[in-house]
Design an enzyme around this catalytic site. Structure first.
Site, PDB file in Angstrom:
ATOM      1  N   GLY A  43      -0.148 -12.241   4.751  1.00 24.76           N
ATOM      2  CA  GLY A  43      -1.522 -12.720   4.667  1.00 24.76           C
ATOM      3  C   GLY A  43      -1.785 -13.714   5.774  1.00 24.76           C
ATOM      4  N   CYS A  44      -2.543 -14.732   5.500  1.00 29.72           N
ATOM      5  CA  CYS A  44      -2.900 -15.742   6.506  1.00 29.72           C
ATOM      6  C   CYS A  44      -1.644 -16.271   7.198  1.00 29.72           C
ATOM      7  CB  CYS A  44      -3.646 -16.889   5.849  1.00 29.72           C
ATOM      8  SG  CYS A  44      -3.942 -18.284   6.940  1.00 29.72           S
TER       9      CYS A  44
END
Length: 213
Positions: A43-44
């Site tokens: 993800g991020c």
């Protein structure tokens, strides 16, 4: 200052290009003796980078992009979800201090493997989770870990694939958690990352397993 000869300028340009290509290659030689390289997507990349950098034995984690079909993509391009890349992190580590197996185990406990093309509040293929191996030894460990996760969860969407070209992200993304601690913590909390990890992993959430090896 004496002007450079035409030949000198050509050689400098050629060397610069070669260095840039080597730095982007998933199989580029590690610059620091004794270190090895691993690639993960969770993800991020601000969060994935920050998670790995707190581990003993990790020399650095660099945010970037992997798995796409566009050369040298920008964050703006990747964030549209059209280049095929995912936000990834290149981890350089000392295998005498921490093993690749331990890094893989740690990575699982910092992601939600049950969802496709998203992580926490971030949605899109650019946020898909993954483990990207560099050689046969890493492949065996990564695939074995995937089988273990498939026994634990009904569905696992984390991809385990051979590493492709890794493109470092723009400078303002690097060490974001250290440069912007308040914004980072606000983002991480509001995205529900740690709450979801706690629900999935319980007391194991975000931790390095003691028996990772």
């Amino acid at each position: 200052m004496r002007p450079r000869s035409l030949l000198g300028l050509v050689l400098v340009a050629m060397l610069g290009t070669a260095c840039a290509q080597a730095d982007e290659s998933a199989n580029a030689p590690v610059e620091q003796a004794g270190l090895e390289t691993a690639y993960f997507a969770g993800g991020c990349f601000w969060c994935t980078e920050a998670d790995f950098e707190k581990l003993d034995g990790v020399a650095e984690a660099v945010s970037g992009y992997m798995g796409g079909k566009v050369a040298s993509p920008s964050y703006k391009e990747v964030s549209r979800g059209t280049t095929g890349h995912t936000e990834a992190v290149r981890v350089r580590y000392d295998p005498e201090v921490i093993s690749y197996r331990a890094l893989v185990a740690f990575h699982w406990r910092n992601i939600d493997p049950t969802v496709a093309n998203r992580q926490f509040c971030d949605r899109g293929s650019q946020y898909r989770s993954g483990i990207y191996y560099r050689d046969d030894a890493q492949a065996r460990i990564a695939r074995d870990s995937l089988e273990t996760m498939q026994q634990r969860f009904d569905t696992v969407h984390t991809e385990v694939e051979k590493a492709t070209t890794f493109y470092p992200a723009e400078d303002y993304h690097q060490d974001y958690a250290d440069k912007n601690p308040l914004r980072y913590q606000a983002y991480r909390f509001n995205c529900g990352r740690d709450a979801r990890l706690k629900k999935l992993w319980g007391d194991e959430a975000g931790k390095l397993p003691a028996d990772a090896g």
